[in-house]
Design a protein around this motif. Structure first.
Motif, PDB file in Angstrom:
ATOM      1  N   SER A   1      17.111  -3.736 -26.669  1.00  0.00           N
ATOM      2  CA  SER A   1      16.526  -3.500 -27.791  1.00  0.00           C
ATOM      3  C   SER A   1      17.418  -2.977 -28.816  1.00  0.00           C
ATOM      4  O   SER A   1      17.636  -3.431 -29.961  1.00  0.00           O
ATOM      5  CB  SER A   1      15.542  -2.086 -27.409  1.00  0.00           C
ATOM      6  N   ILE A   2      18.320  -2.108 -28.292  1.00  0.00           N
ATOM      7  CA  ILE A   2      19.498  -1.635 -29.305  1.00  0.00           C
ATOM      8  C   ILE A   2      20.453  -2.673 -29.781  1.00  0.00           C
ATOM      9  O   ILE A   2      20.960  -3.179 -30.777  1.00  0.00           O
ATOM     10  CB  ILE A   2      20.311  -0.230 -28.684  1.00  0.00           C
TER      11      ILE A   2
ATOM     12  N   SER B   1      19.969  -6.003 -29.953  1.00  0.00           N
ATOM     13  CA  SER B   1      19.125  -7.043 -30.737  1.00  0.00           C
ATOM     14  C   SER B   1      19.147  -6.567 -32.248  1.00  0.00           C
ATOM     15  O   SER B   1      19.168  -7.391 -33.125  1.00  0.00           O
ATOM     16  CB  SER B   1      17.694  -7.652 -30.108  1.00  0.00           C
ATOM     17  N   ILE B   2      18.738  -5.313 -32.373  1.00  0.00           N
ATOM     18  CA  ILE B   2      18.855  -4.832 -33.673  1.00  0.00           C
ATOM     19  C   ILE B   2      20.142  -4.970 -34.395  1.00  0.00           C
ATOM     20  O   ILE B   2      20.411  -5.137 -35.543  1.00  0.00           O
ATOM     21  CB  ILE B   2      18.186  -3.330 -33.754  1.00  0.00           C
ATOM     22  N   GLU B   3      21.247  -4.253 -33.779  1.00  0.00           N
ATOM     23  CA  GLU B   3      22.372  -4.470 -34.078  1.00  0.00           C
ATOM     24  C   GLU B   3      23.246  -5.674 -34.532  1.00  0.00           C
ATOM     25  O   GLU B   3      23.793  -5.830 -35.356  1.00  0.00           O
ATOM     26  CB  GLU B   3      22.984  -3.523 -32.976  1.00  0.00           C
TER      27      GLU B   3
ATOM     28  N   THR C   1      28.094  -7.047 -29.677  1.00  0.00           N
ATOM     29  CA  THR C   1      26.708  -6.621 -29.344  1.00  0.00           C
ATOM     30  C   THR C   1      26.797  -6.681 -27.538  1.00  0.00           C
ATOM     31  O   THR C   1      26.343  -5.554 -27.164  1.00  0.00           O
ATOM     32  CB  THR C   1      25.903  -7.837 -29.556  1.00  0.00           C
TER      33      THR C   1
ATOM     34  N   VAL D   1      21.813  -8.432 -35.696  1.00  0.00           N
ATOM     35  CA  VAL D   1      21.479  -9.275 -36.992  1.00  0.00           C
ATOM     36  C   VAL D   1      21.929  -8.319 -38.010  1.00  0.00           C
ATOM     37  O   VAL D   1      22.657  -8.809 -39.045  1.00  0.00           O
ATOM     38  CB  VAL D   1      19.795  -9.219 -37.091  1.00  0.00           C
ATOM     39  N   SER D   2      21.856  -6.978 -37.788  1.00  0.00           N
ATOM     40  CA  SER D   2      22.388  -6.226 -39.225  1.00  0.00           C
ATOM     41  C   SER D   2      23.751  -6.232 -39.223  1.00  0.00           C
ATOM     42  O   SER D   2      24.252  -6.312 -40.329  1.00  0.00           O
ATOM     43  CB  SER D   2      22.007  -4.840 -39.072  1.00  0.00           C
TER      44      SER D   2
ATOM     45  N   SER E   1      25.046   1.130 -24.474  1.00  0.00           N
ATOM     46  CA  SER E   1      23.640   1.882 -24.452  1.00  0.00           C
ATOM     47  C   SER E   1      23.095   1.663 -23.106  1.00  0.00           C
ATOM     48  O   SER E   1      22.464   2.777 -22.817  1.00  0.00           O
ATOM     49  CB  SER E   1      22.901   0.875 -25.334  1.00  0.00           C
TER      50      SER E   1
END
Length: 80
Positions: free
Chosen positions: A54-55, A57-59, A35, A61-62, A42
């Motif tokens: 933002s990128i 934080s999404i990345e 991350t 978890v997935s 990013s």
């Protein structure tokens, strides 16, 4: 050496296979590294801190979920 046996009980089963706890800890530590890398890239591409966060934080978890599932599939495959 004092912590060797208690750690083995946490991180491996009686046959020496990785435990679920070890897979979870490995996935968390790897995701932290991944991350941070994603956020740096990013930011480098967008030049925007809020977009990089933002990128990232999404990345996080997935990919943590995907890594855990990937790790368990490999552990199952090693048993066969």
């Amino acid at each position: 050496m004092i912590f060797d046996q208690p750690l083995r009980r946490i991180f491996a089963d009686n046959e020496g296979r990785d435990s679920n706890a070890k897979s979870v800890i490995k996935s968390i530590s790897w995701r932290l590294v991944g991350t941070i890398d994603t956020m740096v890239i990013s930011y480098w591409v967008t030049g925007q801190v809020d977009m990089a966060l933002s990128i990232g934080s999404i990345e996080v978890v997935s990919k943590m979920v995907l890594y855990y599932l990937h790790e368990r599939v490999w552990e199952k495959a090693a048993q066969n």
